[in-house]
Scaffold this active site. Sequence first.
Site, PDB file in Angstrom:
ATOM      1  N   HIS A   1     -25.266 -15.625   0.281  1.00 23.58           N
ATOM      2  CA  HIS A   1     -24.052 -16.487   0.294  1.00 23.58           C
ATOM      3  C   HIS A   1     -23.614 -17.420  -0.752  1.00 23.58           C
ATOM      4  O   HIS A   1     -23.061 -18.520  -0.611  1.00 23.58           O
ATOM      5  CB  HIS A   1     -24.243 -17.347   1.618  1.00 23.58           C
ATOM      6  CG  HIS A   1     -22.864 -17.582   2.404  1.00 23.58           C
ATOM      7  ND1 HIS A   1     -22.189 -18.400   1.771  1.00 23.58           N
ATOM      8  CD2 HIS A   1     -22.526 -17.371   3.635  1.00 23.58           C
ATOM      9  CE1 HIS A   1     -21.195 -18.738   2.830  1.00 23.58           C
ATOM     10  NE2 HIS A   1     -21.265 -18.015   3.757  1.00 23.58           N
TER      11      HIS A   1
ATOM     12  N   TYR B   1     -21.398 -18.890  -3.435  1.00 26.01           N
ATOM     13  CA  TYR B   1     -19.698 -19.295  -3.614  1.00 26.01           C
ATOM     14  C   TYR B   1     -19.565 -19.205  -5.182  1.00 26.01           C
ATOM     15  O   TYR B   1     -20.409 -19.928  -5.859  1.00 26.01           O
ATOM     16  CB  TYR B   1     -19.429 -20.704  -3.284  1.00 26.01           C
ATOM     17  CG  TYR B   1     -19.411 -21.082  -1.720  1.00 26.01           C
ATOM     18  CD1 TYR B   1     -18.210 -21.091  -1.204  1.00 26.01           C
ATOM     19  CD2 TYR B   1     -20.389 -20.872  -0.848  1.00 26.01           C
ATOM     20  CE1 TYR B   1     -18.235 -21.363   0.229  1.00 26.01           C
ATOM     21  CE2 TYR B   1     -20.483 -21.216   0.423  1.00 26.01           C
ATOM     22  CZ  TYR B   1     -19.457 -21.585   1.000  1.00 26.01           C
ATOM     23  OH  TYR B   1     -19.051 -21.793   2.169  1.00 26.01           O
TER      24      TYR B   1
ATOM     25  N   ASN C   1     -23.514 -13.937   9.204  1.00 25.04           N
ATOM     26  CA  ASN C   1     -22.088 -13.775  10.060  1.00 25.04           C
ATOM     27  C   ASN C   1     -22.362 -14.246  11.448  1.00 25.04           C
ATOM     28  O   ASN C   1     -23.447 -14.703  11.700  1.00 25.04           O
ATOM     29  CB  ASN C   1     -21.398 -12.498   9.593  1.00 25.04           C
ATOM     30  CG  ASN C   1     -19.971 -12.665   9.434  1.00 25.04           C
ATOM     31  OD1 ASN C   1     -19.369 -13.176  10.457  1.00 25.04           O
ATOM     32  ND2 ASN C   1     -19.711 -12.207   8.358  1.00 25.04           N
ATOM     33  N   ARG C   2     -21.344 -13.737  12.122  1.00 30.70           N
ATOM     34  CA  ARG C   2     -21.153 -14.200  13.507  1.00 30.70           C
ATOM     35  C   ARG C   2     -21.433 -13.341  14.499  1.00 30.70           C
ATOM     36  O   ARG C   2     -21.433 -12.152  14.285  1.00 30.70           O
ATOM     37  CB  ARG C   2     -19.685 -14.665  14.030  1.00 30.70           C
ATOM     38  CG  ARG C   2     -19.299 -16.052  13.041  1.00 30.70           C
ATOM     39  CD  ARG C   2     -18.109 -16.248  13.368  1.00 30.70           C
ATOM     40  NE  ARG C   2     -17.710 -17.581  12.177  1.00 30.70           N
ATOM     41  CZ  ARG C   2     -17.173 -17.228  11.269  1.00 30.70           C
ATOM     42  NH1 ARG C   2     -17.298 -16.351  10.505  1.00 30.70           N
ATOM     43  NH2 ARG C   2     -17.133 -18.708  10.649  1.00 30.70           N
TER      44      ARG C   2
ATOM     45  N   GLU D   1     -20.216 -11.365   0.489  1.00 29.57           N
ATOM     46  CA  GLU D   1     -21.305 -11.249   1.208  1.00 29.57           C
ATOM     47  C   GLU D   1     -21.560  -9.955   1.700  1.00 29.57           C
ATOM     48  O   GLU D   1     -21.065  -9.420   2.590  1.00 29.57           O
ATOM     49  CB  GLU D   1     -21.329 -12.274   2.377  1.00 29.57           C
ATOM     50  CG  GLU D   1     -21.041 -13.709   2.113  1.00 29.57           C
ATOM     51  CD  GLU D   1     -20.558 -14.526   3.307  1.00 29.57           C
ATOM     52  OE1 GLU D   1     -21.165 -14.370   4.201  1.00 29.57           O
ATOM     53  OE2 GLU D   1     -19.358 -14.881   3.290  1.00 29.57           O
TER      54      GLU D   1
ATOM     55  N   ASP E   1     -11.478 -14.593   5.462  1.00 25.93           N
ATOM     56  CA  ASP E   1     -12.785 -14.659   6.076  1.00 25.93           C
ATOM     57  C   ASP E   1     -13.016 -13.359   7.113  1.00 25.93           C
ATOM     58  O   ASP E   1     -13.306 -13.480   8.195  1.00 25.93           O
ATOM     59  CB  ASP E   1     -13.128 -15.994   7.049  1.00 25.93           C
ATOM     60  CG  ASP E   1     -14.562 -16.033   7.209  1.00 25.93           C
ATOM     61  OD1 ASP E   1     -15.260 -15.254   6.929  1.00 25.93           O
ATOM     62  OD2 ASP E   1     -14.663 -17.019   7.764  1.00 25.93           O
TER      63      ASP E   1
ATOM     64  N   HIS F   1     -25.059 -17.137  10.934  1.00 23.88           N
ATOM     65  CA  HIS F   1     -26.044 -17.018   9.821  1.00 23.88           C
ATOM     66  C   HIS F   1     -27.236 -17.299  10.127  1.00 23.88           C
ATOM     67  O   HIS F   1     -28.211 -18.066   9.487  1.00 23.88           O
ATOM     68  CB  HIS F   1     -25.555 -17.795   8.645  1.00 23.88           C
ATOM     69  CG  HIS F   1     -24.337 -17.425   7.838  1.00 23.88           C
ATOM     70  ND1 HIS F   1     -24.073 -16.104   7.712  1.00 23.88           N
ATOM     71  CD2 HIS F   1     -23.267 -17.936   7.572  1.00 23.88           C
ATOM     72  CE1 HIS F   1     -22.774 -15.994   7.324  1.00 23.88           C
ATOM     73  NE2 HIS F   1     -22.243 -17.445   7.008  1.00 23.88           N
TER      74      HIS F   1
ATOM     75  N   GLN G   1     -18.415  -9.384   3.632  1.00 18.86           N
ATOM     76  CA  GLN G   1     -17.455 -10.475   4.034  1.00 18.86           C
ATOM     77  C   GLN G   1     -16.844 -11.115   2.757  1.00 18.86           C
ATOM     78  O   GLN G   1     -17.521 -11.688   2.062  1.00 18.86           O
ATOM     79  CB  GLN G   1     -18.174 -11.309   4.900  1.00 18.86           C
ATOM     80  CG  GLN G   1     -17.581 -12.333   5.631  1.00 18.86           C
ATOM     81  CD  GLN G   1     -17.056 -11.895   6.576  1.00 18.86           C
ATOM     82  OE1 GLN G   1     -17.028 -10.618   7.296  1.00 18.86           O
ATOM     83  NE2 GLN G   1     -16.094 -12.824   7.451  1.00 18.86           N
TER      84      GLN G   1
END
Length: 378
Positions: free
Chosen positions: A212, A214, A112-113, A342, A277, A138, A315
């Site tokens: 991560h 999808y 993440n950020r 996540e 998000d 990430h 997440q």
Amino acid sequence: MKYLSTLGLAAALSGVFSCAQKPTQEPIKEEVNLMIKAEQVAEHAGQPVFQYILDNGTMQVEMSNFGGLITRIIVPDKNGNKENIALTFDTVEEYLTKANPFFGATAGRVANRIGGAKFELDGKTYGLAKNNGNNTLHGGNEGFNKKVWTPETYTNDSVVGVKMSYLSVDGEEGYPGNLQTTLWMELTTDNALRIRFESETDQKTILNLTNHTYFNLGGMKRDVQDHEFQFWADAYTPVDAELIPTGEIKDVTGTPFDFRTPKILGEQIAANGGGFDHNMVIKREPSDEMTHFVRVRHPESGRVMDMYSDNVGVQFYTGNFLEGFAGAEGKTYGKHWGFCLESQNWPDAIHHDNFPSPVLNPGEKYEHTIEYRFSVEK
């Protein structure tokens, strides 16, 4: 547990076991044959890159030691038709050369950020790569998703999997400490994909690992807005315009984030003005308890995925930034073509004293387990 070297190009192990049955869902199949195949498909940075296929007779999971990737998850629908439900490329080799939005990747050191691409520990400021606007995302320019992990295949009487290890040296991507991480990715006899992390450091550092992948339970025929979601979460962490948490912990009541009863994703995306998000709150305090956090159901195919985690947050990302992406089998992945769950610590936690701490000290062990359990409803 018995470990098998991947120096050979293939290994196969088999046994027959019974699947556990859930009261509201049918098992996908009554018998399974555990098998694993390993094939070297490339070389990167002087190290062999393998593709692995884990098979229990009912479903298959494909993965690689490059980036700790999950590249395919193949499961049957209510009619027994098997399809891939993970966004991916056609081959592992493409991950070495083509940019992608972290398809199936192990994200680290810090998933993440991190706001402002820097953080402070014990009075010292550590600068990080600005690879997401003014922030780091990430792990930076070359996070764990771009590293070749050292692999071993293994089996016991209920799982087959790959153990991977990676040493992130002091200063890599700006983070302090030599960090040794072990990753297990395994398929169980009762159709669960289990991911486990363990890490230790020789200096105080920060850490937040996740996978991560999808998902698209419909098998890539269209976007995922027809999926039904139920979260066992009563709060989320709001974000600013750069998707950095504000520090607030907000009750979901009366918001589009209230999935405590099953909701169709497209309706909630519309209510939220374009997608999600955001970190959904599992726990307020860390514990080793595995929590049933979310159930995703695809009514048309009958596929169901239940996610469990021992971490404090997940997440929830709905592929808002996918746009005309050339994926596997000639498919073009558009907006909301996949969703991510996540499991991780709350994002940007190092900057918020009211969030669970991401700090790992020498002598401590970071441990994190995720399970995605698959079944069908008819």
